[in-house]
Scaffold this motif. Structure first.
Motif, mmCIF file in Angstrom:
data_model
loop_
_atom_site.group_PDB
_atom_site.id
_atom_site.type_symbol
_atom_site.label_atom_id
_atom_site.label_comp_id
_atom_site.label_asym_id
_atom_site.label_seq_id
_atom_site.Cartn_x
_atom_site.Cartn_y
_atom_site.Cartn_z
ATOM 1 N N HIS A 1 0.831 29.998 60.438
ATOM 2 C CA HIS A 1 -0.140 29.133 59.766
ATOM 3 C C HIS A 1 -1.012 29.831 58.720
ATOM 4 O O HIS A 1 -1.443 29.182 57.760
ATOM 5 C CB HIS A 1 -1.063 28.483 60.804
ATOM 6 N N TYR A 2 -1.296 31.109 58.898
ATOM 7 C CA TYR A 2 -2.218 31.782 57.982
ATOM 8 C C TYR A 2 -1.453 32.399 56.821
ATOM 9 O O TYR A 2 -1.283 33.605 56.718
ATOM 10 C CB TYR A 2 -3.066 32.799 58.743
ATOM 11 N N LYS B 1 -5.477 36.758 41.272
ATOM 12 C CA LYS B 1 -4.207 37.470 41.085
ATOM 13 C C LYS B 1 -4.281 38.890 41.649
ATOM 14 O O LYS B 1 -3.333 39.389 42.264
ATOM 15 C CB LYS B 1 -3.847 37.515 39.592
ATOM 16 N N LYS B 2 -5.426 39.529 41.486
ATOM 17 C CA LYS B 2 -5.595 40.898 41.974
ATOM 18 C C LYS B 2 -5.568 40.955 43.493
ATOM 19 O O LYS B 2 -4.873 41.805 44.072
ATOM 20 C CB LYS B 2 -6.910 41.468 41.447
ATOM 21 N N TRP B 3 -6.298 40.060 44.149
ATOM 22 C CA TRP B 3 -6.500 40.179 45.581
ATOM 23 C C TRP B 3 -5.572 39.309 46.432
ATOM 24 O O TRP B 3 -5.221 39.682 47.555
ATOM 25 C CB TRP B 3 -7.954 39.856 45.936
ATOM 26 N N PHE B 4 -5.173 38.152 45.917
ATOM 27 C CA PHE B 4 -4.393 37.234 46.756
ATOM 28 C C PHE B 4 -2.900 37.177 46.397
ATOM 29 O O PHE B 4 -2.072 36.963 47.287
ATOM 30 C CB PHE B 4 -4.976 35.809 46.671
ATOM 31 N N GLU B 5 -2.570 37.363 45.132
ATOM 32 C CA GLU B 5 -1.168 37.153 44.751
ATOM 33 C C GLU B 5 -0.203 38.152 45.392
ATOM 34 O O GLU B 5 0.960 37.800 45.651
ATOM 35 C CB GLU B 5 -1.015 37.171 43.229
ATOM 36 N N PRO B 6 -0.626 39.384 45.711
ATOM 37 C CA PRO B 6 0.305 40.309 46.390
ATOM 38 C C PRO B 6 0.671 39.879 47.816
ATOM 39 O O PRO B 6 1.636 40.401 48.385
ATOM 40 C CB PRO B 6 -0.461 41.637 46.402
ATOM 41 N N ILE B 7 -0.078 38.965 48.395
ATOM 42 C CA ILE B 7 0.227 38.523 49.753
ATOM 43 C C ILE B 7 1.457 37.631 49.724
ATOM 44 O O ILE B 7 1.478 36.620 49.015
ATOM 45 C CB ILE B 7 -0.966 37.742 50.363
ATOM 46 N N ASP C 1 -7.939 40.219 52.584
ATOM 47 C CA ASP C 1 -7.469 41.201 53.564
ATOM 48 C C ASP C 1 -7.176 40.546 54.902
ATOM 49 O O ASP C 1 -6.194 40.897 55.564
ATOM 50 C CB ASP C 1 -8.488 42.327 53.745
ATOM 51 N N ARG C 2 -7.994 39.574 55.305
ATOM 52 C CA ARG C 2 -7.693 38.938 56.587
ATOM 53 C C ARG C 2 -6.618 37.868 56.459
ATOM 54 O O ARG C 2 -6.030 37.482 57.459
ATOM 55 C CB ARG C 2 -8.957 38.408 57.260
ATOM 56 N N GLY D 1 -12.030 41.806 62.473
ATOM 57 C CA GLY D 1 -11.430 42.943 61.790
ATOM 58 C C GLY D 1 -10.045 42.618 61.278
ATOM 59 O O GLY D 1 -9.277 41.915 61.932
ATOM 60 N N SER D 2 -9.718 43.131 60.099
ATOM 61 C CA SER D 2 -8.402 42.892 59.500
ATOM 62 C C SER D 2 -7.718 44.215 59.201
ATOM 63 O O SER D 2 -8.195 45.280 59.602
ATOM 64 C CB SER D 2 -8.551 42.043 58.229
ATOM 65 N N LYS D 3 -6.631 44.163 58.479
ATOM 66 C CA LYS D 3 -5.772 45.332 58.309
ATOM 67 C C LYS D 3 -6.523 46.548 57.767
ATOM 68 O O LYS D 3 -6.351 47.671 58.256
ATOM 69 C CB LYS D 3 -4.612 44.984 57.374
ATOM 70 N N ASN D 4 -7.371 46.332 56.766
ATOM 71 C CA ASN D 4 -8.060 47.452 56.130
ATOM 72 C C ASN D 4 -9.576 47.434 56.302
ATOM 73 O O ASN D 4 -10.257 48.347 55.836
ATOM 74 C CB ASN D 4 -7.740 47.468 54.625
ATOM 75 N N ILE D 5 -10.089 46.394 56.967
ATOM 76 C CA ILE D 5 -11.545 46.244 57.086
ATOM 77 C C ILE D 5 -11.903 46.053 58.563
ATOM 78 O O ILE D 5 -11.689 44.984 59.126
ATOM 79 C CB ILE D 5 -12.039 45.042 56.267
#
Length: 411
Positions: free
Chosen positions: A180-181, A204-210, A104-105, A57-61
């Motif tokens: 590390h993650y 860009k939509k899913w990973f770049e905001p991290i 998300d994870r 499980g991750s922050k939103n899932i």
């Protein structure tokens, strides 16, 4: 040759795209540049524990598998001393689900104490079943610290001891994750019937905001050159006496590695290898015997291992192995013998790249090792090895001073 396009996001995530429109399936592979070699000696097994936690499980899932199964996808992961690798295969039309799940994870785990409690029990049970309660299961728990004195390869990926997993607390988990993650410590490979532009938009939509994180320098202790033979004897309830002999070799991408790899093939890859021909077929000393290399990024090992037939002592088996090695060192390999193992290695490489996921993984592994082109140079490196290369590397590596031997006696 594995074709690819490449771009890098603002947060440092490297993204590779391998287009293949012959299949409706896509593969999404993400590799984190962290393995058991990055652990502290008093807190081992964390890289592997994290492989399990990443599915909790991750922050939103709350459930990783459920949404993936709904779109016809499958996933798995594995940990090695050098890396942790996660992969998904699914219909290409549903590929955004993979981006959503993996991003998300990467952003944040749920850090749920219940998940940690469950996964600790799972890993501890795996430790017991695969390493402690299985015949010969503890071989690498004993061989690694015999061969390695200072490098963190001296403990197995599962961990040095169960207590390290039992004692893990949430603060340890958080610290390891945020160290590390990170997107700038990961590589994403997308393969299948998908355009580079589509991958770029999804990335860009899913990973770049991290946000990127601060990477700690990797200052691993270098293993000193072994100058004297080492020996360990173990007694356990196993079916047959066994012998293990390990020799220090180069790292996976160091000069001379391919010659060492092919030398191990000549000695013990198949039933037509020298060790099998002489010590299983001609002389019934061993029930089985083989040789291989660990293929690690840092200097690794060549391993010779065999189970002896009943009535043959380990000492006799050891002497017989040494006789084969002496002949190997004394008499040059023939061109015909070298060509045979080259063809075997080439066939393995070609057949492995039939699978889309394997191509994606090969790009990820190569990029993580420092040069994505490693994935396309393997064949030429294999073919470039000469008889002289084999002889030179064998005489350098297969010395008694460079050998650690373990006798595993059946009681």
């Amino acid at each position: 040759m594995i074709s690819y396009d490449y771009f890098i996001l603002d947060n440092g995530l490297k993204v590779y795209v391998h287009q293949d429109y012959s299949t409706p399936i896509a593969a999404v592979n993400i590799i984190y540049n962290v393995g058991s070699r990055d652990e502290e000696e008093h807190k081992t097994g964390f890289a592997h524990l994290f492989e399990h936690l990443m599915f909790g499980g991750s922050k939103n899932i709350p459930s990783y598998d459920t949404p993936l199964q709904k779109v016809g996808g499958e996933n798995n992961a594995f940990t090695s001393p050098d890396i942790t690798n996660y992969y998904i295969t699914l219909p290409a039309v549903n590929i955004e689900t993979a981006f959503w799940l993996e991003s998300d994870r990467m952003l944040s785990l749920s850090f749920d104490q219940k998940v940690l409690d469950v996964q600790q029990k799972v890993v501890i049970e795996e430790f017991k079943q695969r390493y402690l309660n299985q015949p010969y299961g503890d071989v690498w728990l004993k061989l690694r610290p015999l061969a390695y004195q200072v490098h963190p390869y001296k403990w197995a990926t599962i961990g040095k001891e169960i207590a390290h997993i039992e004692d893990a607390v949430m603060d340890d988990v958080r610290s390891f994750f945020y160290k590390h993650y990170l997107p700038n410590n990961a590589i994403l490979v997308v393969a299948g019937p998908i355009s580079v532009e589509e991958v770029k938009q999804l990335a860009k939509k899913w990973f770049e905001p991290i946000p990127a994180g601060k990477l700690s320098p990797r200052n691993l202790p270098q293993e000193p050159i072994q100058t004297a033979s080492r020996f360990l004897e173990v007694t356990a309830k196993v079916p047959l006496d066994a012998i293990y002999k390990v020799y220090h070799t180069q790292g996976r991408h160091d000069v001379g590695y391919n010659a060492v790899d092919l030398a191990s093939d000549i000695l013990g890859r198949s039933k037509s290898s020298r060790l099998y021909e002489k010590l299983v077929k001609e002389q019934p000393i061993f029930n089985s015997i083989n040789a291989y290399v660990t293929s690690s990024l840092d200097p690794g090992l060549m391993i010779l291992q065999g189970n002896l037939n009943k009535g043959i002592s380990i000492e006799e088996g050891d002497a017989a192995i040494q006789e084969v090695l002496n002949d190997f060192l004394k008499n040059p390999v023939s061109e015909e013998e070298l060509t045979k193992v080259k063809n075997q290695a080439e066939s393995t490489l070609v057949f492995s790249e039939v699978e889309l996921l394997n191509r994606a993984m090969n790009l990820a592994f190569a990029s993580n090792a420092g040069d994505v082109e490693y994935a396309n140079l393997e064949s030429s490196k294999i073919q470039a090895v000469t008889v002289d290369d084999i002889s030179q590397q064998a005489n350098r590596i297969l010395t008694k001073e460079n050998c650690s031997t373990m006798y595993y006696r059946a009681n």
